[in-house]
Design an enzyme around this catalytic site. Structure first.
Site, PDB file in Angstrom:
ATOM      1  N   LEU A  76      36.792  39.934 147.323  1.00  0.00           N
ATOM      2  CA  LEU A  76      36.124  39.712 146.039  1.00  0.00           C
ATOM      3  C   LEU A  76      36.809  38.593 145.252  1.00  0.00           C
ATOM      4  N   ALA A 103      34.335  35.803 156.201  1.00  0.00           N
ATOM      5  CA  ALA A 103      35.188  35.562 155.031  1.00  0.00           C
ATOM      6  C   ALA A 103      35.829  34.192 155.133  1.00  0.00           C
ATOM      7  N   THR A 162      30.763  26.384 160.805  1.00  0.00           N
ATOM      8  CA  THR A 162      29.920  25.412 160.113  1.00  0.00           C
ATOM      9  C   THR A 162      29.693  24.155 160.955  1.00  0.00           C
ATOM     10  N   ASP A 163      28.605  23.445 160.655  1.00  0.00           N
ATOM     11  CA  ASP A 163      28.365  22.163 161.336  1.00  0.00           C
ATOM     12  C   ASP A 163      29.353  21.076 160.881  1.00  0.00           C
ATOM     13  N   GLU A 164      30.042  21.328 159.754  1.00  0.00           N
ATOM     14  CA  GLU A 164      30.935  20.287 159.221  1.00  0.00           C
ATOM     15  C   GLU A 164      32.112  19.989 160.147  1.00  0.00           C
ATOM     16  N   TYR A 172      38.357  21.568 153.846  1.00  0.00           N
ATOM     17  CA  TYR A 172      37.525  22.730 154.223  1.00  0.00           C
ATOM     18  C   TYR A 172      37.138  22.655 155.698  1.00  0.00           C
ATOM     19  N   SER A 173      36.533  21.524 156.102  1.00  0.00           N
ATOM     20  CA  SER A 173      36.039  21.483 157.484  1.00  0.00           C
ATOM     21  C   SER A 173      37.188  21.479 158.486  1.00  0.00           C
ATOM     22  N   LYS A 192      38.140  25.054 158.938  1.00  0.00           N
ATOM     23  CA  LYS A 192      37.160  25.767 159.769  1.00  0.00           C
ATOM     24  C   LYS A 192      37.298  25.332 161.240  1.00  0.00           C
ATOM     25  N   ASN A 207      22.974  26.295 154.161  1.00  0.00           N
ATOM     26  CA  ASN A 207      22.079  27.405 153.858  1.00  0.00           C
ATOM     27  C   ASN A 207      21.603  27.347 152.412  1.00  0.00           C
ATOM     28  N   LYS A 244      27.434  25.508 144.476  1.00  0.00           N
ATOM     29  CA  LYS A 244      26.788  24.748 145.553  1.00  0.00           C
ATOM     30  C   LYS A 244      25.526  24.101 144.991  1.00  0.00           C
ATOM     31  N   LEU A 245      25.114  23.000 145.629  1.00  0.00           N
ATOM     32  CA  LEU A 245      24.078  22.134 145.056  1.00  0.00           C
ATOM     33  C   LEU A 245      22.842  22.881 144.522  1.00  0.00           C
ATOM     34  N   ARG A 254      31.967  12.369 145.750  1.00  0.00           N
ATOM     35  CA  ARG A 254      32.964  13.283 146.336  1.00  0.00           C
ATOM     36  C   ARG A 254      33.889  12.461 147.241  1.00  0.00           C
TER      37      ARG A 254
HETATM   38  P1  NAD Z   1      30.920  32.430 150.138  1.00  0.00           P
HETATM   39  O1  NAD Z   1      31.977  31.582 149.526  1.00  0.00           O
HETATM   40  O2  NAD Z   1      29.658  32.701 149.390  1.00  0.00           O
HETATM   41  O3  NAD Z   1      31.529  33.864 150.535  1.00  0.00           O
HETATM   42  C1  NAD Z   1      32.787  34.001 151.108  1.00  0.00           C
HETATM   43  C2  NAD Z   1      33.197  35.463 150.974  1.00  0.00           C
HETATM   44  O4  NAD Z   1      34.495  35.616 151.574  1.00  0.00           O
HETATM   45  C3  NAD Z   1      33.324  35.935 149.521  1.00  0.00           C
HETATM   46  O5  NAD Z   1      32.683  37.174 149.348  1.00  0.00           O
HETATM   47  C4  NAD Z   1      34.823  36.053 149.302  1.00  0.00           C
HETATM   48  O6  NAD Z   1      35.191  37.039 148.355  1.00  0.00           O
HETATM   49  C5  NAD Z   1      35.314  36.391 150.700  1.00  0.00           C
HETATM   50  N1  NAD Z   1      36.717  35.993 150.914  1.00  0.00           N
HETATM   51  C6  NAD Z   1      37.281  34.795 150.612  1.00  0.00           C
HETATM   52  N2  NAD Z   1      38.602  34.809 150.908  1.00  0.00           N
HETATM   53  C7  NAD Z   1      38.865  36.045 151.430  1.00  0.00           C
HETATM   54  C8  NAD Z   1      40.040  36.674 151.921  1.00  0.00           C
HETATM   55  N3  NAD Z   1      41.220  36.030 151.936  1.00  0.00           N
HETATM   56  N4  NAD Z   1      39.957  37.933 152.390  1.00  0.00           N
HETATM   57  C9  NAD Z   1      38.763  38.607 152.382  1.00  0.00           C
HETATM   58  N5  NAD Z   1      37.621  38.070 151.893  1.00  0.00           N
HETATM   59  C10 NAD Z   1      37.672  36.800 151.430  1.00  0.00           C
HETATM   60  O7  NAD Z   1      30.609  31.765 151.547  1.00  0.00           O
HETATM   61  P2  NAD Z   1      29.242  31.656 152.358  1.00  0.00           P
HETATM   62  O8  NAD Z   1      28.525  30.445 151.935  1.00  0.00           O
HETATM   63  O9  NAD Z   1      28.576  32.961 152.340  1.00  0.00           O
HETATM   64  O10 NAD Z   1      29.825  31.362 153.814  1.00  0.00           O
HETATM   65  C11 NAD Z   1      30.166  32.437 154.702  1.00  0.00           C
HETATM   66  C12 NAD Z   1      30.679  31.852 155.997  1.00  0.00           C
HETATM   67  O11 NAD Z   1      29.688  31.014 156.582  1.00  0.00           O
HETATM   68  C13 NAD Z   1      31.920  30.974 155.839  1.00  0.00           C
HETATM   69  O12 NAD Z   1      32.763  31.220 156.915  1.00  0.00           O
HETATM   70  C14 NAD Z   1      31.375  29.560 155.873  1.00  0.00           C
HETATM   71  O13 NAD Z   1      32.343  28.671 156.378  1.00  0.00           O
HETATM   72  C15 NAD Z   1      30.201  29.711 156.797  1.00  0.00           C
HETATM   73  N6  NAD Z   1      29.076  28.774 156.603  1.00  0.00           N
HETATM   74  C16 NAD Z   1      28.511  28.595 155.369  1.00  0.00           C
HETATM   75  C17 NAD Z   1      27.395  27.763 155.231  1.00  0.00           C
HETATM   76  C18 NAD Z   1      26.715  27.549 153.900  1.00  0.00           C
HETATM   77  O14 NAD Z   1      25.813  26.697 153.812  1.00  0.00           O
HETATM   78  N7  NAD Z   1      27.063  28.267 152.861  1.00  0.00           N
HETATM   79  C19 NAD Z   1      26.886  27.091 156.354  1.00  0.00           C
HETATM   80  C20 NAD Z   1      27.510  27.295 157.593  1.00  0.00           C
HETATM   81  C21 NAD Z   1      28.585  28.153 157.707  1.00  0.00           C
HETATM   82  O1  DAU Z   2      26.934  22.181 156.310  1.00  0.00           O
HETATM   83  C1  DAU Z   2      27.378  23.488 156.081  1.00  0.00           C
HETATM   84  C2  DAU Z   2      28.206  23.539 154.827  1.00  0.00           C
HETATM   85  O2  DAU Z   2      27.303  23.372 153.732  1.00  0.00           O
HETATM   86  C3  DAU Z   2      28.999  24.831 154.671  1.00  0.00           C
HETATM   87  O3  DAU Z   2      29.939  24.908 155.711  1.00  0.00           O
HETATM   88  C4  DAU Z   2      29.713  24.877 153.326  1.00  0.00           C
HETATM   89  O4  DAU Z   2      30.366  26.122 153.161  1.00  0.00           O
HETATM   90  C5  DAU Z   2      28.676  24.692 152.229  1.00  0.00           C
HETATM   91  O5  DAU Z   2      29.314  24.663 150.965  1.00  0.00           O
HETATM   92  C6  DAU Z   2      27.872  23.408 152.448  1.00  0.00           C
HETATM   93  O6  DAU Z   2      28.703  22.234 152.240  1.00  0.00           O
HETATM   94  P1  DAU Z   2      28.166  20.943 151.435  1.00  0.00           P
HETATM   95  O7  DAU Z   2      29.330  20.216 150.925  1.00  0.00           O
HETATM   96  O8  DAU Z   2      27.147  20.209 152.225  1.00  0.00           O
HETATM   97  O9  DAU Z   2      27.370  21.708 150.240  1.00  0.00           O
HETATM   98  P2  DAU Z   2      27.277  21.457 148.661  1.00  0.00           P
HETATM   99  O10 DAU Z   2      26.211  22.373 148.150  1.00  0.00           O
HETATM  100  O11 DAU Z   2      28.603  21.480 147.998  1.00  0.00           O
HETATM  101  O12 DAU Z   2      26.724  19.954 148.578  1.00  0.00           O
HETATM  102  C7  DAU Z   2      25.494  19.584 149.177  1.00  0.00           C
HETATM  103  C8  DAU Z   2      25.310  18.090 148.941  1.00  0.00           C
HETATM  104  O13 DAU Z   2      25.093  17.857 147.547  1.00  0.00           O
HETATM  105  C9  DAU Z   2      26.528  17.261 149.323  1.00  0.00           C
HETATM  106  O14 DAU Z   2      26.098  16.030 149.864  1.00  0.00           O
HETATM  107  C10 DAU Z   2      27.239  17.019 147.981  1.00  0.00           C
HETATM  108  C11 DAU Z   2      26.087  16.989 147.001  1.00  0.00           C
HETATM  109  N1  DAU Z   2      26.404  17.474 145.615  1.00  0.00           N
HETATM  110  C12 DAU Z   2      26.977  18.716 145.498  1.00  0.00           C
HETATM  111  C13 DAU Z   2      27.306  19.214 144.255  1.00  0.00           C
HETATM  112  C14 DAU Z   2      27.944  20.577 144.117  1.00  0.00           C
HETATM  113  C15 DAU Z   2      26.103  16.711 144.507  1.00  0.00           C
HETATM  114  O15 DAU Z   2      25.543  15.603 144.613  1.00  0.00           O
HETATM  115  N2  DAU Z   2      26.429  17.207 143.266  1.00  0.00           N
HETATM  116  C16 DAU Z   2      27.016  18.424 143.090  1.00  0.00           C
HETATM  117  O16 DAU Z   2      27.310  18.807 141.939  1.00  0.00           O
END
Ligand code: NAD
Ligand code: DAU
Length: 351
Positions: free
Chosen positions: A37, A84, A132-134, A157-158, A161, A187, A196-197, A288
């Site tokens: 959390l 997580a 992640t694809d990153e 981050y990437s 991962k 997602n 996130k965006l 960024r």
């Molecule tokens: P999120 O940040 O919404 O959720 C992460 C969760 O992990 C949170 O509930 C947080 O409390 C928990 N957490 C963080 N540190 C922890 C710790 N030390 N111990 C236990 N719990 C912990 O992330 P998300 O967007 O739901 O992503 C989930 C997974 O999917 C991640 O591994 C991320 O790399 C991957 N992923 C995300 C996306 C995306 O677009 N969001 C895309 C591809 C892969």
């Molecule tokens: O590709 C998968 C990844 O997608 C996941 O692994 C990550 O956990 C997830 O956060 C996401 O990463 P991005 O960096 O692509 O997502 P974000 O929503 O932060 O940004 C999406 C795009 O928008 C990116 O090109 C940066 C841009 N952006 C983002 C923010 C937050 C802006 O232009 N302005 C903003 O304020």
């Protein structure tokens, strides 16, 4: 119960959708949701399913090895689905260490605990690592990421991962642990933390706040509905090949600026504003650092081998998503009270 499954990060965005799917679909699986959390974890994401008899929540930190080992001893898990993570690129640029701790050390703690608890008898066991694809880096105008694309992570981050993916594979090759890894594109959907965006911009448009577009807004992301990601995880968990990797993506590429304009248009309609009004909020800000240009996933393997395809078209998905955030004001207000405002000020004041 047929299986006892540890889901980590189940209170986060994707994790909560996965937990909901699993609980509704498999009444004979016990789901233990382990989550620290952090700011991104929110038990409000699961209020509709928390009463399920086969669900249990445990608060804890995967970085704490002693705690993780005890958890495995207490529950005797059959499988782990590990989500997580610290997940926001901008936060990783400000403070990489937290990402190394949770994403690298935390993942290794889970692998060690699984290995010890399974005592090298891996029959019917599985460690599923969600990635992640990153990890593949950044694309130019052409091409897509395949499962065989060499790793080239470029943000803290990437890199964290990618590191965790390598460690998971090392446990497979060295100790014979059954594993699968999936690498998914961006997602979108309900219950995503508004850093996130998409949820950030929905919230800003609603509140008539500036929309901080990084650079020229030309970066490209490949968007997938979060429930389709959860469906893919379900399929891979059950039918994925031991040791394999699967890419997950929507074949749905958008430049940020085009996506933002669609969001402005839909929001104007929903809020009864003249169409075009919200576009005036667009503000170009400093890019960024190290901003990856383009991500695009080739998910052919998942389609050909396991029959998964996305179920929802983006045009419908983004409308539904916007509606969800507008209808769930209380969820958004609860999340954006407290520390959110100071994070926002600190992140965007300098841009
Ligand atoms: P999120 O940040 O919404 O959720 C992460 C969760 O992990 C949170 O509930 C947080 O409390 C928990 N957490 C963080 N540190 C922890 C710790 N030390 N111990 C236990 N719990 C912990 O992330 P998300 O967007 O739901 O992503 C989930 C997974 O999917 C991640 O591994 C991320 O790399 C991957 N992923 C995300 C996306 C995306 O677009 N969001 C895309 C591809 C892969
Ligand atoms: O590709 C998968 C990844 O997608 C996941 O692994 C990550 O956990 C997830 O956060 C996401 O990463 P991005 O960096 O692509 O997502 P974000 O929503 O932060 O940004 C999406 C795009 O928008 C990116 O090109 C940066 C841009 N952006 C983002 C923010 C937050 C802006 O232009 N302005 C903003 O304020």
């Amino acid at each position: 119960m047929k299986k006892t499954i540890l889901v980590t990060g189940g209170a986060g965005f994707i994790g909560s959708h996965l937990v909901r799917l699993m609980l509704k679909k498999y009444s004979d699986y016990k789901i233990i949701n382990l989550d620290k959390l952090t700011y991104a974890g929110n038990l409000e994401n699961l209020t509709d399913v928390e009463i399920f008899p086969n669900y249990e929540f445990v608060k804890g930190d995967i970085v704490d090895a002693e705690f993780v080992n005890q958890l495995f001893a207490d529950y005797n898990f059959d499988s782990v689905i590990h989500l997580a993570a610290e997940s926001h690129v901008d936060r990783s640029i400000e403070g990489p260490l937290e990402f190394i701790m949770t994403n690298v050390v935390g993942t290794t703690n889970l692998l060690n605990a699984a290995k010890d608890s399974w005592k090298n008898n891996f029959t019917n066991k599985l460690f599923y690592h969600v990635s992640t694809d990153e990890v593949y880096g950044s694309l130019g105008k052409e091409g897509m990421f395949l499962e065989t694309t060499p790793y080239d992570p470029r943000s803290p981050y990437s890199a964290s991962k990618a590191s965790s993916d390598h460690i998971v594979r090392a446990y497979h090759h060295t100790y014979g642990m059954p594993i699968v890894i999936s690498n998914c594109s961006n997602n979108y959907g309900s219950h995503q933390f508004p850093e996130k965006l998409i949820p950030l911009f929905i919230n800003n448009i609603k509140n008539n706040k500036a929309l901080p577009v990084y650079g020229k807004g030309e970066n490209i992301r490949d968007w997938l509905w979060v429930n389709d990601h959860a469906r893919a995880i379900d399929v891979i968990f059950h039918d994925g090949k031991n040791g394999d990797t699967y890419n997950i993506g929507g074949h749905n590429e958008w430049t940020n600026i085009d996506l933002i304009k669609v969001m402005c248009k839909v929001m104007d309609e929903k809020l009864g504003r003249p169409v075009g009004e919200s576009e005036n909020l667009i503000t170009y800000v400093t890019d960024r650092a190290g901003h990856d240009m383009r991500y695009a996933i080739d998910a052919t393997k998942l389609k050909d081998e396991l029959g998964w395809v996305p179920s929802l078209q983006f045009e419908e998905g983004i409308r539904n998503t916007i509606e969800w955030y507008l209808e769930n004001e209380e969820w958004m207000n609860n999340i954006t009270s407290g520390d959110y405002e100071s994070y926002y000020e600190q992140q965007y004041a300098k841009r």
